[in-house]
Scaffold this active site. Structure first.
Site, PDB file in Angstrom:
ATOM      1  N   TYR A  63       0.887  -1.126   0.007  1.00  0.00           N
ATOM      2  CA  TYR A  63       0.028  -0.080   0.204  1.00  0.00           C
ATOM      3  C   TYR A  63       0.961   1.183  -0.097  1.00  0.00           C
ATOM      4  O   TYR A  63       1.201   1.799   1.031  1.00  0.00           O
ATOM      5  CB  TYR A  63      -0.909   0.007   1.056  1.00  0.00           C
ATOM      6  CG  TYR A  63      -1.927  -1.097   1.507  1.00  0.00           C
ATOM      7  CD1 TYR A  63      -2.308  -1.892   0.363  1.00  0.00           C
ATOM      8  CD2 TYR A  63      -2.650  -1.051   2.509  1.00  0.00           C
ATOM      9  CE1 TYR A  63      -3.425  -2.629   0.371  1.00  0.00           C
ATOM     10  CE2 TYR A  63      -3.867  -2.062   2.478  1.00  0.00           C
ATOM     11  CZ  TYR A  63      -4.056  -3.021   1.725  1.00  0.00           C
ATOM     12  OH  TYR A  63      -4.943  -3.883   1.423  1.00  0.00           O
ATOM     13  N   PHE A 210     -14.362  -3.975   1.150  1.00  0.00           N
ATOM     14  CA  PHE A 210     -15.089  -3.241   0.229  1.00  0.00           C
ATOM     15  C   PHE A 210     -16.555  -3.284   0.861  1.00  0.00           C
ATOM     16  O   PHE A 210     -17.414  -3.416   0.103  1.00  0.00           O
ATOM     17  CB  PHE A 210     -15.006  -3.874  -1.219  1.00  0.00           C
ATOM     18  CG  PHE A 210     -13.727  -3.698  -1.842  1.00  0.00           C
ATOM     19  CD1 PHE A 210     -12.906  -2.507  -1.664  1.00  0.00           C
ATOM     20  CD2 PHE A 210     -13.299  -4.779  -2.860  1.00  0.00           C
ATOM     21  CE1 PHE A 210     -11.720  -2.213  -2.352  1.00  0.00           C
ATOM     22  CE2 PHE A 210     -12.106  -4.427  -3.383  1.00  0.00           C
ATOM     23  CZ  PHE A 210     -11.392  -3.349  -3.321  1.00  0.00           C
ATOM     24  N   LEU A 212     -18.006  -0.993   2.190  1.00  0.00           N
ATOM     25  CA  LEU A 212     -18.782   0.346   1.716  1.00  0.00           C
ATOM     26  C   LEU A 212     -18.588   0.321   0.379  1.00  0.00           C
ATOM     27  O   LEU A 212     -19.637   0.595  -0.258  1.00  0.00           O
ATOM     28  CB  LEU A 212     -17.917   1.599   2.400  1.00  0.00           C
ATOM     29  CG  LEU A 212     -18.107   1.719   3.970  1.00  0.00           C
ATOM     30  CD1 LEU A 212     -17.444   2.795   4.460  1.00  0.00           C
ATOM     31  CD2 LEU A 212     -19.725   1.619   4.484  1.00  0.00           C
ATOM     32  N   GLY A 214     -18.205  -1.699  -2.038  1.00  0.00           N
ATOM     33  CA  GLY A 214     -18.494  -2.874  -2.980  1.00  0.00           C
ATOM     34  C   GLY A 214     -17.938  -3.251  -4.263  1.00  0.00           C
ATOM     35  O   GLY A 214     -16.718  -2.748  -4.384  1.00  0.00           O
ATOM     36  N   THR A 221     -19.796   6.078  -6.098  1.00  0.00           N
ATOM     37  CA  THR A 221     -19.556   6.330  -7.618  1.00  0.00           C
ATOM     38  C   THR A 221     -20.763   5.713  -8.313  1.00  0.00           C
ATOM     39  O   THR A 221     -21.201   5.864  -9.416  1.00  0.00           O
ATOM     40  CB  THR A 221     -18.572   5.331  -8.071  1.00  0.00           C
ATOM     41  OG1 THR A 221     -18.651   3.897  -7.276  1.00  0.00           O
ATOM     42  CG2 THR A 221     -17.113   5.977  -7.643  1.00  0.00           C
TER      43      THR A 221
HETATM   44  N1  LIG Z   1      -7.231  -8.454   1.429  1.00  0.00           N
HETATM   45  C1  LIG Z   1      -7.455  -7.791   0.272  1.00  0.00           C
HETATM   46  O1  LIG Z   1      -7.279  -8.180  -0.797  1.00  0.00           O
HETATM   47  C2  LIG Z   1      -7.876  -6.211   0.308  1.00  0.00           C
HETATM   48  C3  LIG Z   1      -8.402  -5.523  -1.116  1.00  0.00           C
HETATM   49  C4  LIG Z   1      -8.848  -4.304  -0.739  1.00  0.00           C
HETATM   50  C5  LIG Z   1      -8.762  -3.570   0.673  1.00  0.00           C
HETATM   51  N2  LIG Z   1      -8.358  -4.228   1.607  1.00  0.00           N
HETATM   52  C6  LIG Z   1      -8.512  -3.659   2.874  1.00  0.00           C
HETATM   53  O2  LIG Z   1      -9.688  -3.399   3.141  1.00  0.00           O
HETATM   54  C7  LIG Z   1      -9.863  -1.964   3.507  1.00  0.00           C
HETATM   55  C8  LIG Z   1     -11.190  -1.430   3.176  1.00  0.00           C
HETATM   56  O3  LIG Z   1     -11.245  -1.473   1.821  1.00  0.00           O
HETATM   57  P1  LIG Z   1     -11.601   0.043   1.061  1.00  0.00           P
HETATM   58  O4  LIG Z   1     -10.798   1.010   1.884  1.00  0.00           O
HETATM   59  O5  LIG Z   1     -10.858  -0.272  -0.331  1.00  0.00           O
HETATM   60  O6  LIG Z   1     -12.980  -0.038   0.724  1.00  0.00           O
HETATM   61  P2  LIG Z   1     -14.574   0.451   1.724  1.00  0.00           P
HETATM   62  O7  LIG Z   1     -13.671   0.451   3.312  1.00  0.00           O
HETATM   63  O8  LIG Z   1     -15.421  -0.365   1.550  1.00  0.00           O
HETATM   64  O9  LIG Z   1     -14.568   1.862   1.146  1.00  0.00           O
HETATM   65  C9  LIG Z   1     -13.660   3.018   1.219  1.00  0.00           C
HETATM   66  C10 LIG Z   1     -14.318   4.135   0.632  1.00  0.00           C
HETATM   67  O10 LIG Z   1     -15.512   4.530   1.031  1.00  0.00           O
HETATM   68  C11 LIG Z   1     -15.520   6.037   1.519  1.00  0.00           C
HETATM   69  N3  LIG Z   1     -15.719   6.122   2.863  1.00  0.00           N
HETATM   70  C12 LIG Z   1     -15.287   5.417   3.943  1.00  0.00           C
HETATM   71  N4  LIG Z   1     -16.065   5.816   4.971  1.00  0.00           N
HETATM   72  C13 LIG Z   1     -17.137   6.404   4.473  1.00  0.00           C
HETATM   73  C14 LIG Z   1     -18.195   7.119   5.211  1.00  0.00           C
HETATM   74  N5  LIG Z   1     -18.555   7.355   6.338  1.00  0.00           N
HETATM   75  N6  LIG Z   1     -19.186   7.783   4.232  1.00  0.00           N
HETATM   76  C15 LIG Z   1     -18.918   7.705   2.948  1.00  0.00           C
HETATM   77  N7  LIG Z   1     -17.805   7.260   2.225  1.00  0.00           N
HETATM   78  C16 LIG Z   1     -17.024   6.615   3.095  1.00  0.00           C
HETATM   79  C17 LIG Z   1     -14.086   6.082   1.496  1.00  0.00           C
HETATM   80  O11 LIG Z   1     -13.848   7.537   0.724  1.00  0.00           O
HETATM   81  P3  LIG Z   1     -13.174   8.751   1.693  1.00  0.00           P
HETATM   82  O12 LIG Z   1     -11.628   8.424   1.873  1.00  0.00           O
HETATM   83  O13 LIG Z   1     -13.566   9.915   1.068  1.00  0.00           O
HETATM   84  O14 LIG Z   1     -14.125   8.469   3.190  1.00  0.00           O
HETATM   85  C18 LIG Z   1     -13.507   5.451   0.235  1.00  0.00           C
HETATM   86  O15 LIG Z   1     -13.771   5.872  -1.167  1.00  0.00           O
HETATM   87  C19 LIG Z   1      -8.513  -1.285   2.880  1.00  0.00           C
HETATM   88  O16 LIG Z   1      -8.376  -0.011   3.442  1.00  0.00           O
HETATM   89  C20 LIG Z   1      -7.491  -2.346   3.061  1.00  0.00           C
HETATM   90  O17 LIG Z   1      -6.784  -2.135   4.464  1.00  0.00           O
HETATM   91  C21 LIG Z   1      -7.831  -5.580   1.358  1.00  0.00           C
END
Ligand SMILES: NC(=O)c1ccc[n+]([C@@H]2O[C@H](COP(=O)([O-])OP(=O)(O)OC[C@H]3O[C@@H](n4cnc5c(N)ncnc54)[C@H](OP(=O)(O)O)[C@@H]3O)[C@@H](O)[C@H]2O)c1
Length: 293
Positions: A63, A210, A212, A214, A221
């Site tokens: 990352y 994902f 949030l 998805g 989006t």
């Molecule tokens: N193991 C794997 O293969 C893998 C793959 C992907 C991710 N991950 C881990 O999973 C974590 C979560 O995934 P992710 O960050 O991609 O997706 P997520 O948590 O599902 O969504 C993040 C998105 O949601 C927005 N967001 C967050 N809180 C919000 C709220 N309260 N209201 C509105 N929008 C909100 C963020 O934008 P803002 O910054 O504007 O809030 C960002 O665009 C990652 O950070 C990573 O540590 C693991």
């Protein structure tokens, strides 16, 4: 109400954690054109998360953006680390310094990846290491390597990511597995429901990513679903909070790791733990989930 904590081996974590993938850059992760995030803002988000009670942070050495690394930001913001902080990292994938993806690590390369995380985080051992798989039908050789590093004391607990149930069987024959981290959320991968249940039966944490964003991988989006919006309004909550509350309601072993670089969103995400959805609301959301909204 479901408990607010879960145990990863001998480590207790609050079920609302934090994902650090969004921190190194503004916008999409892994986009070579993405603008590195303001350093002070990233550090503020991490420190605020811990102040709000987050003690489970998900990260990876891969990352990073041009000038920011999630692990380095975590180290700078949070060390000396609080005793109860659990940092989960993942190995398997890696990127060149320019950000291009490399093939999945061989079993022998996993030691170097674990050591890279130790250096960047400034630790002598890693709390939880997930083997992040893609394209492997048998994880045994990789998991045996990690089990060896665990025996050496470099890693405390092991998990899996991007896996199917047979991978969990293979790994559990070798060493204890404390968590499975797969892509899942409301209306996103309902095909994971059975696996989520299997993890619960075995006492393994299910940690969706994902939850949030998805399938779009980016929140905001696509238009939010009317049902989610209506339920949020009924509670004076946000749709994101409803999504997190529904995810947590899937089982006491489900932990969330929402990613954000926005301090306001961070607060909302932590507060989602207080949002209790009624049985009728959960039924409506379950139906939406199965339709893959
Ligand atoms: N193991 C794997 O293969 C893998 C793959 C992907 C991710 N991950 C881990 O999973 C974590 C979560 O995934 P992710 O960050 O991609 O997706 P997520 O948590 O599902 O969504 C993040 C998105 O949601 C927005 N967001 C967050 N809180 C919000 C709220 N309260 N209201 C509105 N929008 C909100 C963020 O934008 P803002 O910054 O504007 O809030 C960002 O665009 C990652 O950070 C990573 O540590 C693991």
């Amino acid at each position: 109400m479901d408990p607010v904590t879960w145990r990863l081996g001998d480590l207790t974590v609050n079920r609302i954690g934090f994902g650090a993938m969004r921190l190194p850059q503004q916008g999409t992760a892994f986009d070579p054109q993405a603008r590195p995030r303001d350093r002070a803002q990233a550090i503020e988000v991490l420190r605020t998360a811990v102040e709000l009670g987050v003690n489970h942070v998900d990260t990876a050495a891969f990352y990073f953006s041009a000038t920011r690394s999630a692990n380095e930001l975590i180290n700078s913001a949070l060390s000396p680390y609080p005793d109860d902080l659990v940092i989960t990292t993942k190995v398997g994938p890696s990127r060149t310094p320019q950000g291009e993806w490399l093939p999945l690590a061989t079993p022998e390369q996993l030691r170097g990846q674990v050591e890279e995380n130790l250096r960047q985080l400034g630790r002598d051992h890693l709390d939880v290491v997930n083997l992040r798989v893609s394209g492997l039908d048998d994880v045994s050789a990789h998991f045996e390597q990690l089990a060896g590093l665990r025996q050496e004391g470099l890693v405390r607990h092991l998990g899996l990511s991007n896996v199917r149930p047979h991978h969990l069987d293979q790994a559990q024959r070798i060493a204890p597995v404390v968590c499975v981290q797969n892509s899942y959320g409301l209306g996103h991968h309902p095909d994971q429901d059975d696996f989520l249940g299997v993890c619960g039966e075995r006492g393994v944490a299910f940690v969706p990513f994902f939850a949030l964003a998805g399938a779009n991988k980016e929140a905001g989006t696509s238009a939010e679903d009317d049902e989610v919006t209506a339920i949020a309004a009924a509670h004076g909550a946000t749709p994101a909070q409803v999504r997190l509350a529904w995810t947590l309601a899937r089982g006491p072993h489900v932990l969330v790791i929402p990613g954000t670089g926005d301090p306001g969103h961070l607060r909302q995400n932590v507060q989602a733990g207080e949002l209790v959805l009624t049985p009728e609301e959960l039924t409506r959301l379950d139906a939406l989930h199965l339709n893959g909204n």
